[in-house]
Design a protein around this motif. Structure first.
Motif, short mmCIF file in Angstrom:
data_model
loop_
_atom_site.label_atom_id
_atom_site.label_comp_id
_atom_site.label_asym_id
_atom_site.label_seq_id
_atom_site.Cartn_x
_atom_site.Cartn_y
_atom_site.Cartn_z
N ASN A 10 0.81 -1.23 0.00
CA ASN A 10 0.00 0.00 0.00
C ASN A 10 0.83 1.27 0.00
N LEU A 11 1.99 1.20 -0.63
CA LEU A 11 2.88 2.36 -0.65
C LEU A 11 2.32 3.44 -1.58
N ASP A 12 2.34 4.69 -1.13
CA ASP A 12 1.96 5.77 -2.04
C ASP A 12 3.24 6.37 -2.65
N PHE A 13 3.07 7.35 -3.52
CA PHE A 13 4.23 8.03 -4.10
C PHE A 13 4.62 9.16 -3.16
N GLY A 14 5.42 8.82 -2.15
CA GLY A 14 5.77 9.82 -1.15
C GLY A 14 7.21 9.68 -0.72
N TYR A 15 7.69 10.69 0.02
CA TYR A 15 9.07 10.67 0.48
C TYR A 15 9.21 9.83 1.74
N ARG A 16 10.13 8.89 1.70
CA ARG A 16 10.51 8.12 2.89
C ARG A 16 12.02 8.14 2.97
N LYS A 17 12.50 8.53 4.11
CA LYS A 17 13.95 8.75 4.22
C LYS A 17 14.73 7.44 4.22
#
Ligand code: PLP
Ligand code: COI
Length: 342
Positions: A10-17
């Motif tokens: 369920n990963l969205d297109f977002g920033y993850r460090k």
């Protein structure tokens, strides 16, 4: 970011460090060899041209895992060359291709556990950037530059995934002028698009399709992807314009369509008056992959494509399956587009 906490499905297109990024600075006419760093903050001068005059550009790429656990990049040298085109237009020093590829490979290798497992449709997104740094006040190229690459595990850009989206042909705002900077990946093209796309989202559309700035008669591209059309006679048509970003994904699917599927491919000015001849529409790009467009608003009239816009069209689906299978090594890479990160 704790790897164990990531829900790959369920990963969205977002920033993850992720733990590492790559930095190389340019000073006095020279690129340094570059290094991996852990700090996710960049310290630059308050007067840097990147902050005031938008002297910067970026790229978008993906690393993906195969069923046997290998990690592949898709045509990375094409992004390197495009970043050089952007640099020349914006009067920045080109990042040499070997430095670009070294940065990309090192950052993926260092963050290899963050490349999502095979089979979730997720990938490690790479964001190379080139920014003007050093103290400066007048409108002129910066005295120094930073080439940096960070990564983030991502899911689909459009939250629906491979489902038809609704888009709106933008009849007021323009993305890029003829002879402007629409053909390069400059941040200014995206800041200019934030207002139109926000308004469109409020009206229930996922994206905006820009028209040519001179006449508003021809399709150009979306805010974050190129566009293609499948006509009633099965021809694949995609707009020819000097004001759109030359998409690596688009170039690849044109080749797949023509060489692997024997589809007639045309790159030419494509007018909004031709929309009645269209049976499928798709968005294409690194983040967008291939996203079917089911519905388009053009000057107060709504056009629906395959199956009234409810399901992806068969040619769009065929291209999507072929491209995504090729990118993860499920089918033979007969175009020689994959590079393994070892
Ligand atoms: N057009 C725009 C405006 C984009 O931001 C992108 C994304 O990179 C594309 C097209 C697609 O280009 P590519 O396929 O090289 O990612
Ligand atoms: C990409 O597809 O890599 C892009 O750069 C689009 C985006 C601005 C998210």
């Amino acid at each position: 970011m704790d790897l164990k906490s990531i829900n790959w499905k369920n990963l969205d297109f977002g920033y993850r460090k992720a733990p590492f990024r790559f930095h190389a600075r340019w000073k006095e006419g020279q690129w340094e060899s570059g290094r991996l760093v852990e700090d996710d903050y960049i310290r630059i001068e308050e007067s840097a041209t990147a902050l005031h005059y938008g002297q910067q550009c970026f790229e978008g790429m993906k690393a993906q895992r195969s069923s046997s656990g290998k990690v592949y990049l898709f045509r990375p040298e094409e992004n390197g060359k495009r970043m050089q085109d952007s640099a020349r237009r914006l009067m920045m020093p080109e990042v040499p291709l070997d430095l670009f590829l070294k940065g990309i490979n090192e950052v993926v290798r260092a963050n290899i556990e963050y490349v999502p497992p095979y089979g979730f449709g997720a990938s490690l997104y790479l964001r190379p950037m080139l920014i003007g740094t050093g103290h400066n006040l007048g409108v002129k190229p910066a005295p120094e530059y930073l080439f940096a690459v960070f990564v983030s595990p991502v899911g689909p850009y459009f939250k629906e995934g491979f489902k038809p989206i609704r888009v709106k042909a933008e009849s007021y705002f323009d993305r890029a002028a003829p002879h402007g900077i629409g053909h390069v990946k400059a941040g200014g093209n995206y800041s200019a698009g934030m207002l139109p796309v926000t308004k469109a989202r409020q009206e229930g559309y996922a994206e905006v399709v820009y028209l040519d700035a001179k006449e508003h008669r021809y399709f150009e591209e979306l805010g974050a992807a190129n566009i293609f059309f499948i006509l009633n006679d099965n021809t694949f048509v995609t707009p020819k314009s000097d004001a759109i970003l030359p998409s690596v994904t688009r170039r690849s699917i044109m080749e797949i369509a023509e060489k692997d599927f024997g589809i007639k491919v045309e790159e030419r000015p494509f007018g909004i008056n031709e929309i009645s001849r269209v049976k499928e529409v798709g968005a294409c790009g690194t983040a967008a992959v291939i996203t079917p467009i089911g519905e388009m608003l053009i000057n107060d009239e709504t056009f629906r494509f395959y199956d009234q816009g409810k399901t992806p069209g068969p040619i769009t689906e065929k291209l999507y399956k072929h491209l995504t299978s090729l990118q993860v090594g499920d089918i033979e890479d007969n175009h020689h587009w994959l590079t393994e990160v070892k």
